[in-house]
Scaffold this active site. Structure first.
Site: not given
Length: 683
Positions: A104, A157, A273, A277, A353
């Site tokens: 961000e 998985t 991750t 946004d 995400y």
């Protein structure tokens, strides 16, 4: 009286979008500015004069605030030039230390420098900001060494999520079918690599935790970390920070892996991750940089960065897919919900995400990728989708990217309309995987293209639907898109939202003002019918607390400015100007800030769930075991100069009050100042 464009008001089933940019002329700070606002308003709250019109003042305010942000003595940046989350170190919110940073913050730096380029014609800082982000926040090939082993027919998985951190570690279950990934092959073909070009979401800039030396790194260097791992009830106060590259140097015998996932054995691995946004905001900023530089005859100066933003947008499509690539719609039961193929596993929204990871050992390689089953309205960015589907400079290289983003654009605008309350605020979102394990939702749960209404998607402590900042952030993007496109469904959503906002904003004098802070929700939207949308008469919002949050105020002023420029709404324009005046009245030596009383800091001694029998250590020797607390595994906080105020509070004293200077907030204010000037400087 408020001015509306009567031609923009259509029935809910009518949708018109004009794919041409508005014609507008940029007037520079020479000559006479024609002011499109009532006389007598000034940035300082006094009377305007012919010698110093308000628009000149706001641009001067932008440059002054920009200078404060960029001044090395003010502490917004590390030695490497990385923007900290805040100047102050003792700060706990999503980042749990002020000198961490997030994707961000990088995206706000890129946007800030785009605005600077518009004002000054100097595009060097914009290009440098993208280079900085690429160097430090996008994992390089050595940091994602086994992506070439990724099998698109078996992306990851399955592991069920839970609403209770005590249910973790979540057992991996290879017997649950997962869908196939339709993006991997074309991305590899388009860019000649299996690596992902997207930002990881959080970084320990000063290596406060001490993970800098994992996986062959250097102590003290900016380091990828992660925190949230155990479902929606795991607040910041209940997390166990861990390194993104796991070589078992710290934690327990398996590092930190067996706190989160259950398996028969564990491999040394890397995993990242993405916060969609932030990547979308970077694309949004690149769109405007290209437009503004083009108007100046400087498009060639930003062309390379714009091309890289296009690439980022190509990979951002992963966030539009179900977590395990299962089919979208009425997806109940992990075993029975069918695996997807092609685009039937894409909900076309920006999910919370996407993530990717793999083995460290290149001689026994494996790699995985996941999307996100949950979409929050606050993460949507129709402006980025518009750019990636319509702007030739930003349409990605993959052959299906433009059509994917065009479909996403339509779906995002519908999403806002579906979630709009009777009063005008936008509600939470939707999920394709109830409670994260494809559970059965309550009977009668409304749906959006088969996805289930989720009042507070992704996190519950605090609820993700209660912070007004999500309203300001997300609707600013919708207002930009409306300004560029004349999409009339977007205009209808904004008409109602702005009415609600203006009823809940108060502007006094001398920097006194208030905007909404905390929202309470009741009811639910009607099930979505694209040809005949419901009125959502059963979905309601109430403002329960107000605030002077300066960053959210900046974003709100920005949203109102774009809406006013698109609609001719004078009340929205006047409110935007009034909020900017109030912000400037709260200026200090470092930027714009107001005191904040942090009653939530009584949670410094919250217990963190650690399974019985598990024990390990943090890099500084703090013990991780059952009974550990937020501060017991972060004893470095006790050396912070602001710690005595927190300690006194924990011992029964008053809640501490701090004045924070968050980087994103200062950038949001500066951007809003420049935005107002550019929009209302037209003749």
């Amino acid at each position: 009286m408020r001015i509306r464009r009567g031609s923009a008001i259509t029935t809910p089933t009518t949708r018109v979008r004009t794919r041409t940019r508005r014609t507008r002329q940029r007037l520079w700070l020479t000559g006479i500015l024609a002011l499109s606002m009532p006389l007598g308003l000034t940035a300082a709250g006094g009377s305007a004069s012919a010698d110093e019109p308000q628009l000149l003042q706001f641009e001067e305010d932008f440059l002054d605030l920009y200078a404060k942000i960029k001044d090395p003595a003010n502490g917004y940046f590390s030695d490497e030039g990385i923007p900290y989350h805040s100047v102050e170190t003792l700060l706990v919110e999503a980042p749990d230390h002020g000198h961490e940073t997030t994707s961000e913050a990088y995206s706000y730096l890129i946007w800030l420098e785009a605005q600077y380029g518009q004002v000054t014609g100097d595009w060097g800082p914009f290009n440098d900001a993208w280079d900085l982000m690429e160097e430090f926040m996008i994992p390089d090939s050595g940091e994602q060494p086994t992506t070439s082993f990724y099998n698109a027919s078996s992306p990851a998985t399955y592991a069920p999520e839970s609403t209770n951190p005590a249910d973790y570690p979540a057992r991996l279950d290879p017997n649950i079918s997962v869908g196939s990934d339709p993006l991997a092959a074309e991305l590899r073909s388009a860019y000649g690599t299996s690596d992902i070009y997207g930002m990881h979401w959080i970084q320990d800039v000063d290596d406060v935790y001490g993970y800098g030396d994992v996986c062959g790194g250097n102590s003290g260097d900016p380091t990828f970390i992660n925190t949230f791992q155990r479902g929606p009830q795991e607040s910041t106060w209940e997390t166990v920070p861990q390194p993104s590259c796991e070589d078992f140097s710290y934690g327990g015998p398996n590092g930190y892996l067996d706190l989160f996932t259950g398996d028969n054995s564990y491999s040394r691995q890397w995993r990242y991750t993405n916060a969609p946004d932030a990547d979308a905001r970077a694309v949004q900023a690149a769109y405007w940089a290209n437009q503004w530089a083009g108007e100046q005859g400087n498009a060639a100066q930003v062309a390379d960065v714009v091309d890289r933003a296009s690439r980022m947008g190509d990979y951002l499509r992963y966030s539009t897919y179900d977590k395990y690539f299962k089919q979208i719609g009425n997806c109940v039961g992990a075993s029975s919900c069918p695996a997807g193929s092609g685009r039937n596993s894409s909900h076309r929204l920006l999910g919370w995400y996407y993530a990717w990871g793999g083995a460290l050992d290149t001689s026994a390689g494996w790699s995985w990728r996941i999307g996100s089953s949950s979409a929050h309205f606050g993460y949507q960015n129709p402006m980025a989708a518009y750019a990636l589907s319509e702007d030739p400079a930003l349409i990605p290289n993959s052959p299906t990217a433009a059509s994917d983003w065009g479909a996403s654009l339509d779906r995002q605008v519908e999403f806002y309309r579906w979630l709009q309350s009777s009063e005008g605020a936008i509600a939470g979102g939707a999920t394709n995987s109830w409670e994260g394990h494809y559970g059965t939702p309550p009977s009668g749960t409304p749906t959006f293209y088969g996805m289930y209404y989720d009042e507070k998607p992704v996190y519950h402590d605090p609820p993700s639907n209660q912070w007004f900042g999500m309203q300001a952030w997300s609707m600013q993007r919708l207002a930009e898109y409306y300004y560029e496109s004349d999409d009339q469904l977007a205009g209808q959503v904004l008409d109602k939202w702005v009415d609600w906002v203006l009823d809940n904003v108060t502007i006094g004098s001398g920097g006194d003002y208030q905007i909404p802070s905390t929202l309470a929700w009741s009811g639910a939207p009607d099930t979505w019918n694209a040809s005949n949308p419901g009125a959502n008469n059963n979905l309601h919002v109430q403002v329960t607390e107000y605030t002077q949050d300066v960053g959210v105020t900046g974003s709100l002023a920005n949203a109102l400015s774009y809406y006013a420029a698109a609609s001719g709404d004078t009340a929205a324009q006047e409110t935007a100007a009034g909020l900017l005046d109030a912000l400037m009245a709260n200026s200090d030596d470092l930027g714009v800030a107001v005191p904040e009383t942090r009653r939530d800091y009584n949670r410094f001694d919250d217990e963190i769930y650690i399974p019985n029998g598990w024990s390990g250590t943090m890099p500084n020797g703090d013990t991780i075991e059952p009974g550990a607390t937020f501060d017991s595994i972060r004893t470095f906080y006790q050396d912070d100069p602001d710690w005595p105020q927190v300690e006194a509070y924990l011992n029964g004293g008053p809640a501490p009050t701090f004045t924070y200077h968050r980087f994103w907030a200062q950038a949001d204010i500066a951007i809003a100042l420049s935005t107002y000037t550019s929009l209302f400087g037209d003749a």
